[in-house]
Design a protein around this motif. Structure first.
Motif, PDB file in Angstrom:
ATOM      1  N   VAL A 249       0.870  -9.449   8.266  1.00 35.32           N
ATOM      2  CA  VAL A 249      -0.079  -9.839   7.140  1.00 35.32           C
ATOM      3  C   VAL A 249      -1.763  -9.388   7.541  1.00 35.32           C
ATOM      4  N   LEU A 250      -2.074 -10.147   8.715  1.00 34.30           N
ATOM      5  CA  LEU A 250      -3.382 -10.133   8.979  1.00 34.30           C
ATOM      6  C   LEU A 250      -3.887  -8.714   9.433  1.00 34.30           C
ATOM      7  N   TYR A 251      -3.116  -7.956  10.029  1.00 38.29           N
ATOM      8  CA  TYR A 251      -3.366  -6.600  10.429  1.00 38.29           C
ATOM      9  C   TYR A 251      -3.743  -5.608   9.134  1.00 38.29           C
ATOM     10  N   VAL A 252      -2.860  -5.813   8.180  1.00 38.13           N
ATOM     11  CA  VAL A 252      -2.865  -5.001   6.699  1.00 38.13           C
ATOM     12  C   VAL A 252      -4.191  -5.647   5.979  1.00 38.13           C
ATOM     13  N   ALA A 253      -4.332  -6.596   6.017  1.00 33.05           N
ATOM     14  CA  ALA A 253      -5.393  -7.370   5.340  1.00 33.05           C
ATOM     15  C   ALA A 253      -6.794  -6.934   5.983  1.00 33.05           C
ATOM     16  N   ILE A 254      -7.021  -6.923   7.322  1.00 33.52           N
ATOM     17  CA  ILE A 254      -8.110  -6.376   8.115  1.00 33.52           C
ATOM     18  C   ILE A 254      -8.414  -4.762   7.536  1.00 33.52           C
ATOM     19  N   GLN A 255      -7.299  -4.210   7.826  1.00 32.64           N
ATOM     20  CA  GLN A 255      -7.683  -2.821   7.640  1.00 32.64           C
ATOM     21  C   GLN A 255      -7.977  -2.417   6.176  1.00 32.64           C
ATOM     22  N   VAL A 256      -7.348  -3.136   5.226  1.00 32.44           N
ATOM     23  CA  VAL A 256      -7.506  -2.800   3.675  1.00 32.44           C
ATOM     24  C   VAL A 256      -8.936  -3.205   3.452  1.00 32.44           C
ATOM     25  N   VAL A 257      -9.503  -4.325   3.906  1.00 29.90           N
ATOM     26  CA  VAL A 257     -10.785  -4.780   3.714  1.00 29.90           C
ATOM     27  C   VAL A 257     -11.888  -3.933   4.426  1.00 29.90           C
ATOM     28  N   ALA A 258     -11.531  -3.682   5.504  1.00 25.12           N
ATOM     29  CA  ALA A 258     -12.663  -2.690   6.134  1.00 25.12           C
ATOM     30  C   ALA A 258     -12.752  -1.353   5.435  1.00 25.12           C
TER      31      ALA A 258
END
Length: 444
Positions: A249-258
């Motif tokens: 969840v954290l990794y996908v969120a970081i990539q999407v936000v970036a």
């Protein structure tokens, strides 16, 4: 208790003798979470975008499916042989000391290659903050100062090093949470992405998957403390599954936000999280840049605290030259193993880039995961369960097959020079074991 179980139980109980099983579910879950969410995620969104463009989040999801199969194998294998050493212990229990040695070497190689990659990324971050530090001379000086300083602290006192890491670990998670929360809110209210001078090429989804696997690696290190976990047949698998779900969840969120904040400019960013925050606030950008530098520093400290102990333990067990198992006469720390590990990491960081070293680290981890998946199958077939009733997943044969096949595919999609390096290191490790085998037999 079956004969194989009795023999393995005796060996593993001797390894864990004197250890207190006091680590509970949540503390072990956060330990695994911390081990996986390393400093690489600070720079990884840019590398992922350069490789796969806007499809980068799907690379995380694809690798998450693979990791789900691997986690099932780790969970059942760990419940059958919940011992110090984690994957090293389960592989040794299933296939013997030779395979255990290879698994341990894979663990150490993954660590030292990742350490070199993170150290290289740290130099890049400092160069972005202070352009005068971006040259070759300053880069070597920074590496010498950081790796030399961290090594000196570890030689002087493991307790001091662990204390510094503990505080740094809490701090390093704050910038990641800030980035997701503030950046996500900005996207919801209609933030426009930054313009890019050059559009990313993308088209290298296989490289993105290798990088995503690097991001998911790390659970094997805290699982090495399974010999100190309370109710391990339940706690080890539950903590592993919970932690890996949080990581996804954290990794996908970081990539999407970036991607939302930087758009096509993400692929060319040296500090993607900091650059993304600068689109909202220059002050927040500086906070993320400082947080990224601290995160990398803390990760290197954690690596130098733990990884050299693999070399030290192997030397003490007769599997490596005895001089690597020397303890400092005054500080009682494995000083030679620490300096050797850091010197190799220094050479890697000075000559390589984050992306290339991360991929080589991933290949070593793929070898370890392949052995761990196979070990889970063998331990079930033999009925090994050294401490209580183990987990028994119906899908284990499917998960192990999927995990092993996926690791082979992930190695195969690497560049030919990377594959040859991995194969060469594997055969060199087996040759070293063959040379040291008589000494190992005497030590046993």
């Amino acid at each position: 208790m079956t004969a194989p179980t009795a023999r393995i139980a005796g060996e593993e109980s001797a390894r864990d003798q004197g250890l207190a099983r006091g680590v509970g579910l949540w503390s072990f879950t956060f330990s695994i979470l911390n081990g996986v969410v390393g400093a690489g995620i600070v720079a990884l969104p840019a590398s992922m975008a350069a490789a796969a463009g806007g499809y980068a989040p799907f690379a995380y999801l694809a690798v998450a499916l693979v990791m789900a199969a691997v986690v099932v194998c780790f969970a059942e294998g760990g419940s059958r042989v919940p011992t110090s050493g984690g994957a090293y212990g389960t592989v040794e229990a299933a296939f013997g000391k030779g395979a255990g040695f290879l698994a341990g070497i894979y663990m150490w190689l993954a660590s030292v290659l990742a350490c070199g990659g993170i150290a290289a990324a740290l130099c890049d971050a400092l160069g972005a903050l202070v352009p005068a530090l971006a040259g070759v001379g300053p880069r070597l000086a920074i590496l010498l100062l950081i790796l030399g300083g961290i090594s000196w602290i570890n030689v002087r006192s493991a307790g001091l090093a662990a204390g510094v890491i503990a505080w740094g670990t809490v701090i390093k998670l704050v910038p990641l949470g800030l980035f997701v929360a503030v950046g996500g809110l900005a996207l919801l209210v209609g933030h426009d992405p930054a313009p890019a001078a050059v559009a990313p090429q993308g088209g290298h989804f296989s490289e993105a998957m290798l990088l995503a696997l690097f991001a998911f690696c790390g659970m094997e290190t805290p699982l090495g403390a399974s010999g100190e976990v309370a109710d391990p047949t339940r706690t080890v698998p539950r903590a592993t599954i919970l932690a890996m779900l949080c990581v996804l969840v954290l990794y996908v969120a970081i990539q999407v936000v970036a991607q939302g904040l930087l758009g096509a400019a993400l692929a060319g960013s040296a500090e993607p999280l900091a650059d993304g925050m600068r689109q909202i606030s220059p002050a927040l950008g500086l906070v993320l840049l400082a947080g990224g530098i601290l995160s990398r520093f803390v990760w290197i400290g954690s690596d130098v605290l733990g990884a050299p102990r693999v070399l030290f333990a192997f030397a003490r067990d007769g599997m490596l030259p005895a001089w690597l198992g020397a303890a400092h006469p005054r500080f009682a720390t494995p000083h030679i193993a620490i300096w050797v590990h850091s010197a190799i990491a220094f050479a890697l960081a000075a000559t390589g880039t984050f992306t290339r070293l991360a991929i080589l680290s991933t290949l070593a981890t793929a070898g370890l995961y392949f052995l761990a998946c196979a070990a889970a199958l063998v331990l079930r077939r033999r009925g090994v369960a050294i401490l209580g009733t183990p987990l028994s997943f119906r899908i284990l044969p499917l998960a192990a097959g999927m995990g092993m096949a996926s690791m082979v595919v992930l190695v195969a999609i690497a560049r030919i020079d990377e594959i040859l390096a991995f194969v060469g290191l594997t055969f060199a490790s087996l040759a070293l074991y063959a040379v040291m085998r008589p000494r190992i037999a005497r030590a046993a």
